[in-house]
Design an enzyme around this catalytic site. Structure first.
Site, PDB file in Angstrom:
ATOM      1  N   CYS A 102     -22.930   5.103  -6.112  1.00  0.00           N
ATOM      2  CA  CYS A 102     -21.994   6.226  -5.960  1.00  0.00           C
ATOM      3  C   CYS A 102     -22.495   7.168  -4.856  1.00  0.00           C
ATOM      4  CB  CYS A 102     -21.805   6.913  -7.306  1.00  0.00           C
ATOM      5  SG  CYS A 102     -20.371   8.016  -7.416  1.00  0.00           S
ATOM      6  N   ALA A 103     -22.717   8.418  -5.165  1.00  0.00           N
ATOM      7  CA  ALA A 103     -23.210   9.361  -4.165  1.00  0.00           C
ATOM      8  C   ALA A 103     -24.722   9.280  -3.989  1.00  0.00           C
ATOM      9  CB  ALA A 103     -22.811  10.787  -4.542  1.00  0.00           C
TER      10      ALA A 103
END
Length: 180
Positions: A102-103
């Protein structure tokens, strides 16, 4: 037995963390969840998780893999923590598996681990790191670095991690039992 470390901060994406924990444990991996702080931590969607230990207590321990879940503001907290950056750099220097979803690949980039390397992440999360060769596939493997795009790719990410720590046969056995 192979050992994995998963770091968790207030605001980390619990779906990504729990999916990785679950799949690795199904595959016989010893998993330790370390929080940035002691005690229960609230994930990005409000689920409270109780890590096994803290980052301070696992420093110097031997792990085969370190995993960072994404989510906000958890990723920002991981990225701002000097202990996390140092731990990632040490694991990479030791030739250990380093993974983020994800991030959280932005934390790997912040640590200097993605310069000139292929990686993926949540759309836009790697934009400030021009040295990263951004990809759009669900899971990207570049040597000992493994990255993934987000909550929707967590199962593929976790199974890829399991395969790297064990074998394709073990991955296939675990995946078949999931009835995907």
């Amino acid at each position: 037995m192979k050992k994995a470390l998963i770091l968790f901060a207030d605001g980390s994406e619990e779906l990504e963390a729990v999916t990785v924990i679950n799949i690795l444990r199904r595959g016989g991996i010893e998993v330790t969840v370390a929080g940035l702080a002691a005690g229960p931590l609230r994930g990005s969607r409000g689920t409270v998780l109780l890590p096994d230990t803290t980052v301070d207590k696992v420093r110097g321990a031997d792990f085969d893999l370190i995993v960072l879940p994404g989510g906000q503001p958890g990723t920002d907290r991981l990225r701002a923590d000097a202990r996390v950056i140092l731990l990632l750099q040490q694991m990479a220097q030791q030739g250990k598996q380093v993974a983020a979803i994800c991030a959280a690949p932005s934390v790997l980039a912040q640590a200097g681990l993605l310069d000139g390397r292929r990686a993926t992440g949540y759309p836009g999360s790697l934009d400030e790191f021009p040295a990263v060769q951004r990809q759009t596939t669900a899971v990207v493997e570049d040597g000992k670095l493994i990255t993934s795009r987000g909550p929707g790719t967590a199962m593929d990410f976790a199974l890829t991690l399991l395969e790297h720590l064990t074998s394709k046969a073990k991955r296939d056995t675990v995946e078949a039992a999931l009835v995907r």
